[in-house]
Design an enzyme around this catalytic site. Structure first.
Site, PDB file in Angstrom:
ATOM      1  N   ASP A 123       0.860  -1.169   0.000  1.00 14.16           N
ATOM      2  CA  ASP A 123       0.000   0.000   0.000  1.00 14.16           C
ATOM      3  C   ASP A 123       0.902   1.226   0.000  1.00 14.16           C
ATOM      4  O   ASP A 123       2.032   1.183   0.454  1.00 14.16           O
ATOM      5  CB  ASP A 123      -0.922  -0.019   1.223  1.00 14.16           C
ATOM      6  CG  ASP A 123      -2.008   1.042   1.102  1.00 14.16           C
ATOM      7  OD1 ASP A 123      -2.213   1.539  -0.022  1.00 14.16           O
ATOM      8  OD2 ASP A 123      -2.627   1.385   2.121  1.00 14.16           O
ATOM      9  N   SER A 124       0.376   2.328  -0.501  1.00 14.44           N
ATOM     10  CA  SER A 124       1.216   3.491  -0.775  1.00 14.44           C
ATOM     11  C   SER A 124       1.463   4.405   0.412  1.00 14.44           C
ATOM     12  O   SER A 124       2.290   5.293   0.356  1.00 14.44           O
ATOM     13  CB  SER A 124       0.542   4.322  -1.853  1.00 14.44           C
ATOM     14  OG  SER A 124      -0.707   4.802  -1.358  1.00 14.44           O
ATOM     15  N   GLY A 125       0.705   4.215   1.477  1.00 11.52           N
ATOM     16  CA  GLY A 125       0.764   5.169   2.581  1.00 11.52           C
ATOM     17  C   GLY A 125      -0.393   6.143   2.504  1.00 11.52           C
ATOM     18  O   GLY A 125      -0.649   6.905   3.435  1.00 11.52           O
ATOM     19  N   GLY A 126      -1.111   6.088   1.387  1.00 11.91           N
ATOM     20  CA  GLY A 126      -2.238   6.994   1.209  1.00 11.91           C
ATOM     21  C   GLY A 126      -3.330   6.808   2.257  1.00 11.91           C
ATOM     22  O   GLY A 126      -3.908   7.767   2.739  1.00 11.91           O
ATOM     23  N   PHE A 127      -3.567   5.567   2.603  1.00 16.47           N
ATOM     24  CA  PHE A 127      -4.630   5.297   3.573  1.00 16.47           C
ATOM     25  C   PHE A 127      -4.286   5.862   4.944  1.00 16.47           C
ATOM     26  O   PHE A 127      -5.176   6.281   5.696  1.00 16.47           O
ATOM     27  CB  PHE A 127      -4.879   3.797   3.685  1.00 16.47           C
ATOM     28  CG  PHE A 127      -6.062   3.452   4.551  1.00 16.47           C
ATOM     29  CD1 PHE A 127      -7.351   3.731   4.132  1.00 16.47           C
ATOM     30  CD2 PHE A 127      -5.886   2.866   5.795  1.00 16.47           C
ATOM     31  CE1 PHE A 127      -8.455   3.429   4.928  1.00 16.47           C
ATOM     32  CE2 PHE A 127      -6.979   2.557   6.603  1.00 16.47           C
ATOM     33  CZ  PHE A 127      -8.259   2.839   6.165  1.00 16.47           C
TER      34      PHE A 127
ATOM     35  N   ASP B  46      -2.567   7.943  -2.852  1.00 17.88           N
ATOM     36  CA  ASP B  46      -3.899   8.523  -3.016  1.00 17.88           C
ATOM     37  C   ASP B  46      -4.364   9.250  -1.770  1.00 17.88           C
ATOM     38  O   ASP B  46      -3.745   9.152  -0.709  1.00 17.88           O
ATOM     39  CB  ASP B  46      -4.923   7.425  -3.360  1.00 17.88           C
ATOM     40  CG  ASP B  46      -5.113   6.431  -2.213  1.00 17.88           C
ATOM     41  OD1 ASP B  46      -4.167   6.227  -1.431  1.00 17.88           O
ATOM     42  OD2 ASP B  46      -6.207   5.851  -2.107  1.00 17.88           O
TER      43      ASP B  46
ATOM     44  N   GLN C   3     -11.151   6.950  -6.501  1.00 16.38           N
ATOM     45  CA  GLN C   3     -11.744   7.544  -5.304  1.00 16.38           C
ATOM     46  C   GLN C   3     -13.118   8.125  -5.674  1.00 16.38           C
ATOM     47  O   GLN C   3     -13.720   7.693  -6.632  1.00 16.38           O
ATOM     48  CB  GLN C   3     -10.802   8.600  -4.703  1.00 16.38           C
ATOM     49  CG  GLN C   3      -9.566   7.991  -4.031  1.00 16.38           C
ATOM     50  CD  GLN C   3      -9.895   7.203  -2.764  1.00 16.38           C
ATOM     51  OE1 GLN C   3     -10.973   7.304  -2.208  1.00 16.38           O
ATOM     52  NE2 GLN C   3      -8.934   6.377  -2.312  1.00 16.38           N
TER      53      GLN C   3
ATOM     54  N   GLY D 156     -11.439   3.954  -0.790  1.00 15.36           N
ATOM     55  CA  GLY D 156     -12.446   4.854  -0.212  1.00 15.36           C
ATOM     56  C   GLY D 156     -13.788   4.224   0.071  1.00 15.36           C
ATOM     57  O   GLY D 156     -14.755   4.915   0.345  1.00 15.36           O
TER      58      GLY D 156
ATOM     59  N   ASP E 196      -8.255  -7.169   0.160  1.00 10.06           N
ATOM     60  CA  ASP E 196      -7.329  -7.307   1.286  1.00 10.06           C
ATOM     61  C   ASP E 196      -8.051  -6.806   2.516  1.00 10.06           C
ATOM     62  O   ASP E 196      -8.972  -5.997   2.406  1.00 10.06           O
ATOM     63  CB  ASP E 196      -6.074  -6.450   1.093  1.00 10.06           C
ATOM     64  CG  ASP E 196      -6.331  -5.018   1.487  1.00 10.06           C
ATOM     65  OD1 ASP E 196      -6.959  -4.304   0.691  1.00 10.06           O
ATOM     66  OD2 ASP E 196      -5.958  -4.627   2.598  1.00 10.06           O
TER      67      ASP E 196
ATOM     68  N   CYS F 234     -13.726 -27.229   8.749  1.00 10.82           N
ATOM     69  CA  CYS F 234     -12.413 -26.697   8.398  1.00 10.82           C
ATOM     70  C   CYS F 234     -11.347 -27.709   8.765  1.00 10.82           C
ATOM     71  O   CYS F 234     -11.442 -28.361   9.806  1.00 10.82           O
ATOM     72  CB  CYS F 234     -12.179 -25.396   9.173  1.00 10.82           C
ATOM     73  SG  CYS F 234     -10.541 -24.668   8.895  1.00 10.82           S
TER      74      CYS F 234
ATOM     75  N   CYS G 228      -7.974 -26.881   8.946  1.00  9.25           N
ATOM     76  CA  CYS G 228      -6.721 -26.197   9.255  1.00  9.25           C
ATOM     77  C   CYS G 228      -6.121 -26.792  10.526  1.00  9.25           C
ATOM     78  O   CYS G 228      -6.793 -27.521  11.262  1.00  9.25           O
ATOM     79  CB  CYS G 228      -6.938 -24.689   9.407  1.00  9.25           C
ATOM     80  SG  CYS G 228      -7.642 -24.170  10.982  1.00  9.25           S
TER      81      CYS G 228
ATOM     82  N   CYS H  94      -8.270 -26.189  13.667  1.00  4.40           N
ATOM     83  CA  CYS H  94      -9.517 -26.951  13.783  1.00  4.40           C
ATOM     84  C   CYS H  94      -9.294 -28.452  13.896  1.00  4.40           C
ATOM     85  O   CYS H  94     -10.118 -29.170  14.452  1.00  4.40           O
ATOM     86  CB  CYS H  94     -10.423 -26.632  12.603  1.00  4.40           C
ATOM     87  SG  CYS H  94     -11.019 -24.926  12.676  1.00  4.40           S
TER      88      CYS H  94
ATOM     89  N   HIS I 253      -6.554 -19.888  11.388  1.00  5.51           N
ATOM     90  CA  HIS I 253      -7.871 -20.364  10.984  1.00  5.51           C
ATOM     91  C   HIS I 253      -8.608 -19.335  10.133  1.00  5.51           C
ATOM     92  O   HIS I 253      -9.175 -19.666   9.089  1.00  5.51           O
ATOM     93  CB  HIS I 253      -8.743 -20.720  12.194  1.00  5.51           C
ATOM     94  CG  HIS I 253     -10.178 -20.897  11.800  1.00  5.51           C
ATOM     95  ND1 HIS I 253     -10.642 -22.036  11.192  1.00  5.51           N
ATOM     96  CD2 HIS I 253     -11.218 -20.025  11.818  1.00  5.51           C
ATOM     97  CE1 HIS I 253     -11.918 -21.875  10.875  1.00  5.51           C
ATOM     98  NE2 HIS I 253     -12.297 -20.662  11.242  1.00  5.51           N
TER      99      HIS I 253
END
Length: 373
Positions: free
Chosen positions: A94-98, A148, A190, A217, A267, A305, A307, A310, A336
């Site tokens: 991620d760009s750091g925009g968030f 962004d 956006q 956004g 994500d 599940c 995993c 579980c 899990h």
RNA sequence: GGACAGGUUCCCGAGUGGCCAAAGGGAGCAGACUGUAAAUCUGCCAGCACCGCUUUCGGUGGUUCGAAUCCACCCCUGUCCA
């Protein structure tokens, strides 16, 4: 010749949703895909082999955090982020925009970039689109995000327009700075909750997309119905050839609704965060394993599940670990929850390949997995 | 047998006449969490017919308009001395 390519492998005859394959220098990704988040060069509490065992094909990491600590130059010196953290599949940064958005109390936005104070030591920094690209190049991620500005939910149209336009002009600068062909730049749409802005942003952003683009956004506090409405509005205008990445979305219901609305990549911190706080996604809906009713529940967390968590542990034990503050509790639930979400994506892809994704969605909406989320 | 110290709501622990149903922790219970300043945060935590009332601060009795707080005796705990 670019090392990147997106191929649509199959379009569901029933729903129009698709399964695709994104090729990167660190391997192929089959979409729709869920990407676990490893902000500080680690998916919190898990070792890379565990993240891989949980079915992750690609993970997300963060420019802002790694720039502040340990420093992108150090990561570069270490041989890049893949080598530094020992994850050899694709990485998206991620760009750091968030952070501009989520840490808005400590920063100032100008057309040049964002001035902010480090949350770690209070030192002053400026991140510009060029700086974000420089950092992401040092990290060596496969997919870089454009720098962004994500306006807050509730922003008026003027504010949202300004952020959207600034994002476009920053995108132009990101593009001009970014010249290597071993990393792919994803621009970000956006426009807040304004349909006209969304469409305008989408139209202009997509022109810059080389191998994929993102929708930012959304999932910032608005009702889900509103998010779906905005997505419905944009869907007809997505170019077919690019994977579409909906940023920050990760609850099971939103993943299914997202794929139905043409999304290929997601994500989210949700599976790992709620895991550390004692909650699990299961085929029966959310289970707050720390609750008293599980005190003597000696059954597995999710009997559908297989995993490691579980297969080997009971709810009573997981509850005990969480309540005793033992780190293994958060680890097992993280393992899990990621397994659950990658498994859900598997089910989604299978339904698409078998041209029955609409049936899948309809059944899913009535299931406890959907209703108890 | 003697000398100190002390007994507070599940636990630890503050409180030494009214502002005390009693600080603060802990435990317990519940909720939140969606491009991670999160192994975090929030709420509840004597009972009830809950803007008020009832029962609580080892026990009993007293002083006082009023006591967890003062007095008397008793019970218990810890440390030390015999």
């Amino acid at each position: 010749m670019s090392k990147f390519e997106y191929k649509v492998l199959h379009v569901c005859k029933q729903s129009g949703a698709r399964v695709g394959e994104l090729t990167t220098p660190h391997g192929k990704i089959i979409t729709p895909v869920f990407m676990p988040v490893g902000t500080q060069a680690t998916v919190k509490s898990l070792a890379p082999y565990e993240v891989e065992a949980a079915g992750a094909q690609i993970i997300l990491s963060n420019t802002y955090h790694l720039y502040l600590r340990p420093g992108h130059k150090l990561v570069e010196k270490a041989g890049g982020l893949h080598k530094f953290m020992n994850w050899h599949k694709p990485i998206l940064t991620d760009s750091g925009g968030f952070q501009v958005f989520s840490l808005s109390k400590i920063n100032k936005i100008t057309s040049d970039g964002v001035t902010f104070r480090s949350h770690i030591d209070g030192s002053k920094h400026l991140i510009t689109p060029e700086k974000s690209m420089e950092i992401q190049e040092s990290l060596g991620s496969d997919i870089m995000m454009a720098f962004d500005e994500c306006s807050r939910y509730g922003a008026d149209e003027r504010e949202a327009t300004a952020a959207m336009k600034r994002t476009l002009s920053w995108l132009d600068r990101c593009r001009k700075y970014h010249v290597n062909d071993t990393q792919m730049l994803f621009p970000i749409v956006q426009g807040n909750m304004y349909k006209n802005l969304r469409l305008q942003s989408l139209k202009e952003t997509v022109q810059y997309a080389e191998c994929g683009f993102a929708i930012g956004g959304l999932s910032v506090g608005e009702p889900k119905e509103l998010m779906y409405e905005i997505m419905d509005e944009m869907q007809p205008y997505y170019p077919e050839k690019h994977p579409r990445y909906l940023m920050g979305v990760g609850s099971p219901d939103c993943l299914v609704e997202g794929v139905l609305r043409g999304i290929d990549m997601f994500d989210c911190v949700l599976p790992t965060r709620i895991a550390r706080n004692g909650t699990a996604f299961t085929h029966n809906g959310r289970v707050v394993v720390r609750n008293g009713i599980y005190k003597e529940d000696f059954t597995p967390l999710d009997d559908k599940c297989d995993c490691y968590c579980c297969k080997n542990y009971t709810k009573a034990y997981l509850r005990h670990l969480n309540n005793a503050g033992e780190i293994l509790g958060g680890r097992l639930l993280s393992l899990h929850n990621i397994t659950y979400l990658t498994g859900l994506m598997d089910r989604i892809r299978t339904a698409i390949l078998e041209d029955r994704f609409l049936d899948f969605v309809n059944a899913f909406r009535l299931s406890p997995e959907y209703k108890n989320m």
